[in-house]
Design an enzyme around this catalytic site. Structure first.
Site, PDB file in Angstrom:
ATOM      1  N   SER A 127       0.859  -1.190   0.000  1.00 12.42           N
ATOM      2  CA  SER A 127       0.000   0.000   0.000  1.00 12.42           C
ATOM      3  C   SER A 127       0.884   1.226   0.000  1.00 12.42           C
ATOM      4  CB  SER A 127      -0.887   0.001   1.255  1.00 12.42           C
ATOM      5  OG  SER A 127      -1.574   1.227   1.397  1.00 12.42           O
TER       6      SER A 127
ATOM      7  N   TYR B 122      -2.420  -0.835  10.418  1.00 12.22           N
ATOM      8  CA  TYR B 122      -2.397  -1.106   8.982  1.00 12.22           C
ATOM      9  C   TYR B 122      -1.112  -0.575   8.350  1.00 12.22           C
ATOM     10  CZ  TYR B 122      -3.837  -1.099   4.089  1.00 12.22           C
ATOM     11  OH  TYR B 122      -3.895  -1.307   2.729  1.00 12.22           O
TER      12      TYR B 122
END
Length: 260
Positions: A148, A161
């Site tokens: 990501s 995350y």
């Protein structure tokens, strides 16, 4: 030579995790369209069956496996099944991952971190472990992990995350260095905002907020899962034969601004 044939994936064998929706589904369809045989896995049978239906309609070759990608037993089974079916593991897209609710760092709960890490970090690690073992036996292979842009920048409220995706990128580059001389390439894609089911639902429920975020992206739009999948397939293809250890931004220019 057609574009599909130039990828060099016809007759190759591989796997895609979390293939029941979003980027994973798009990736599985793209590999099948390129002539590859692909084992698709997901924890949710309904989404996986829809992906299977879509591949079947195009005449692609596939197998399904339902399982929790955070479990090493599932990683071992998945790799072994590809080899049992088709004789080799030529590519792997480790796409399984989960997020967390937005909350300040000091309010974070260890159990939530452990769940995120069990899938995003340890799940990716165990899949890579068994993929690398098989590819080392063969002397070739390509792995792409879904990381990501949050794995390159901070993102307030998403500490678990963010930390997990930094770990994915770190594992990617470490494995790339360890296995480069053994004919194995390891890369990751770093998606920006992408129109998966969750974002499409948000767009429908909060169109003004969605439009504001989309307008802040240099390309003035969110990405499509198919655009992420195209990057994955290319990184696994013969066209990317001299690329390893790359953390490829697929984010419409947000990375230039330093945005997660």
């Amino acid at each position: 030579m057609t574009e599909t044939n130039s990828l060099g994936l016809a007759g190759k064998n591989g796997l895609v995790t979390a293939a029941g929706d979003g980027i994973g589904r798009a990736s599985a369809l793209a590999f099948a369209a390129a002539g590859a045989r692909v084992l698709i896995s997901d924890i949710a049978p309904e989404g996986l069956e829809e992906t299977a239906r879509l591949i079947r309609e195009t005449g692609g070759t596939f197998e399904t496996l339902i399982g929790d990608a955070s479990l090493e037993s599932v990683a071992e089974e998945t790799v072994a099944r590809v080899v049992e079916l088709w004789g080799s593991l030529d590519f792997a897209h480790n796409n399984a991952g989960i997020g967390t609710a937005n909350s300040p760092f000091a309010d974070q709960d260890r159990a939530a971190w452990e769940r995120v890490f069990s899938v995003n970090v340890f799940g990716t690690m165990t899949f890579m472990k068994h993929e690398l073992r098989q590819m080392e036996k063969q002397g070739s292979g390509a792995i792409v992990n879904t990381a990501s842009m949050a794995g390159k920048n901070g993102s307030p409220g998403l500490s678990a995350y963010v930390a997990s995706k930094w770990a994915v990128n770190g594992m990617t580059q470490t494995a790339a260095l360890e296995y480069a001389a053994k004919g194995i390439r390891v890369n990751s894609i770093c998606p920006g905002a992408t129109l998966t089911t969750a974002l499409r639902n948000w767009k429908a429920s909060s169109p003004d907020a969605y439009d504001a975020v989309a307008a802040s992206i240099p390309m003035r739009r969110m990405g499509e899962p198919e655009e992420q999948a195209a990057a994955v397939v290319w990184l696994c293809s013969a066209q990317a034969s001299y690329i390893t250890g790359t953390l490829l931004n697929v984010e419409g220019g947000d990375g230039i601004l330093g945005k997660p």
